[in-house]
Design a protein around this motif. Structure first.
Motif, PDB file in Angstrom:
ATOM      1  N   ASN A   1       0.394  57.845 -23.554  1.00  0.00           N
ATOM      2  CA  ASN A   1      -0.097  56.988 -24.623  1.00  0.00           C
ATOM      3  C   ASN A   1      -1.571  57.282 -24.860  1.00  0.00           C
ATOM      4  O   ASN A   1      -2.317  57.560 -23.931  1.00  0.00           O
ATOM      5  CB  ASN A   1       0.094  55.509 -24.283  1.00  0.00           C
TER       6      ASN A   1
ATOM      7  N   LEU B   1      10.748  60.477 -26.265  1.00  0.00           N
ATOM      8  CA  LEU B   1       9.342  60.114 -26.344  1.00  0.00           C
ATOM      9  C   LEU B   1       8.894  59.271 -25.161  1.00  0.00           C
ATOM     10  O   LEU B   1       7.711  58.994 -25.027  1.00  0.00           O
ATOM     11  CB  LEU B   1       9.075  59.345 -27.648  1.00  0.00           C
ATOM     12  N   SER B   2       9.809  58.874 -24.302  1.00  0.00           N
ATOM     13  CA  SER B   2       9.441  57.969 -23.218  1.00  0.00           C
ATOM     14  C   SER B   2       8.561  58.644 -22.173  1.00  0.00           C
ATOM     15  O   SER B   2       7.785  57.972 -21.510  1.00  0.00           O
ATOM     16  CB  SER B   2      10.682  57.385 -22.566  1.00  0.00           C
TER      17      SER B   2
ATOM     18  N   LEU C   1       6.134  60.741 -22.713  1.00  0.00           N
ATOM     19  CA  LEU C   1       4.859  61.163 -23.265  1.00  0.00           C
ATOM     20  C   LEU C   1       3.749  60.188 -22.901  1.00  0.00           C
ATOM     21  O   LEU C   1       3.982  59.018 -22.634  1.00  0.00           O
ATOM     22  CB  LEU C   1       4.967  61.273 -24.790  1.00  0.00           C
TER      23      LEU C   1
ATOM     24  N   TYR D   1       7.733  57.354 -34.459  1.00  0.00           N
ATOM     25  CA  TYR D   1       6.706  58.020 -33.666  1.00  0.00           C
ATOM     26  C   TYR D   1       7.053  59.491 -33.527  1.00  0.00           C
ATOM     27  O   TYR D   1       8.198  59.891 -33.719  1.00  0.00           O
ATOM     28  CB  TYR D   1       6.598  57.382 -32.286  1.00  0.00           C
ATOM     29  N   LYS D   2       6.051  60.286 -33.156  1.00  0.00           N
ATOM     30  CA  LYS D   2       6.299  61.700 -32.929  1.00  0.00           C
ATOM     31  C   LYS D   2       5.436  62.195 -31.779  1.00  0.00           C
ATOM     32  O   LYS D   2       4.465  61.556 -31.388  1.00  0.00           O
ATOM     33  CB  LYS D   2       6.041  62.524 -34.197  1.00  0.00           C
ATOM     34  N   ASN D   3       5.810  63.334 -31.256  1.00  0.00           N
ATOM     35  CA  ASN D   3       5.080  63.981 -30.183  1.00  0.00           C
ATOM     36  C   ASN D   3       4.000  64.857 -30.806  1.00  0.00           C
ATOM     37  O   ASN D   3       4.296  65.829 -31.483  1.00  0.00           O
ATOM     38  CB  ASN D   3       6.041  64.826 -29.347  1.00  0.00           C
TER      39      ASN D   3
ATOM     40  N   LYS E   1       2.431  60.235 -27.624  1.00  0.00           N
ATOM     41  CA  LYS E   1       3.327  59.477 -28.497  1.00  0.00           C
ATOM     42  C   LYS E   1       2.468  58.749 -29.527  1.00  0.00           C
ATOM     43  O   LYS E   1       1.765  57.797 -29.198  1.00  0.00           O
ATOM     44  CB  LYS E   1       4.135  58.479 -27.673  1.00  0.00           C
TER      45      LYS E   1
END
Length: 178
Positions: free
Chosen positions: A38, A33-34, A36, A147-149, A154
């Motif tokens: 914000n 997730l890094s 993605l 969290y999810k994509n 994110k």
């Protein structure tokens, strides 16, 4: 010789069964997730999802769509797609009364809760996973299940807003940034 042929057949049958079963299993990979983006309240967007309202022992669920363009926020929600939707339009700097979302029979015993409001901008900022400082008096927000994509962003899997015996749980499904 017959035993060797039967052994080979059973071994090949076992091999193909294992191969088929492992091919049919879902590939449950954790993604990073890094990388993605914000979510930002300052951009124009549309968010869709589901909600669940609990008040004492009564519940109400449904779907929602929030569309923000410039400083105007349009909130549409309904119980299901066969019944009419309810639509509310706000300025992003105004306050949102979540009790406008509930059925009147859900509020019949809780008239004193109707005046509770929360800041709309802070409410939308929680979709990014940030706990706002000025959400509203006596409101608490919780992010759970990680969290999810969602469409390259994110976002929290579930957000729960709590005020006394009232709770609103949101599950985000789709986001479109314009």
């Amino acid at each position: 010789m017959l035993i060797l042929v039967l052994y080979f057949r059973s071994l090949s049958l076992l091999f193909f069964t294992i191969l088929i079963l492992t091919g049919c299993l879902s590939n449950n990979q954790k993604f990073n997730l890094s990388g993605l983006s914000n979510f930002s309240v300052n951009s124009d967007f549309t968010i869709e999802g589901k909600f669940l309202i609990n008040l004492n022992n009564s519940t109400q669920n449904g779907y929602f769509s929030i569309k923000k363009e410039a400083n105007i926020v349009q909130l549409k929600f309904g119980k299901n797609f066969f019944l009419p939707e309810k639509e509310l339009v706000y300025n992003i700097n105004s306050n949102l009364n979540l009790f406008e979302l509930t059925d009147s029979n859900l509020l019949s015993s809780n008239i004193n809760l109707k005046d509770t409001e929360l800041n709309l901008r802070s409410f939308l900022e929680t979709f990014s996973g940030k706990t706002p400082s000025n959400l509203g008096k006596d409101w608490n927000v919780y992010f759970y299940k990680g969290y999810k994509n969602i469409d390259g962003y994110k976002l929290p899997k579930r957000i729960k807003y709590i005020y006394n015996s009232f709770s609103l749980e949101i599950i985000l499904n789709k986001i479109i940034i314009k």
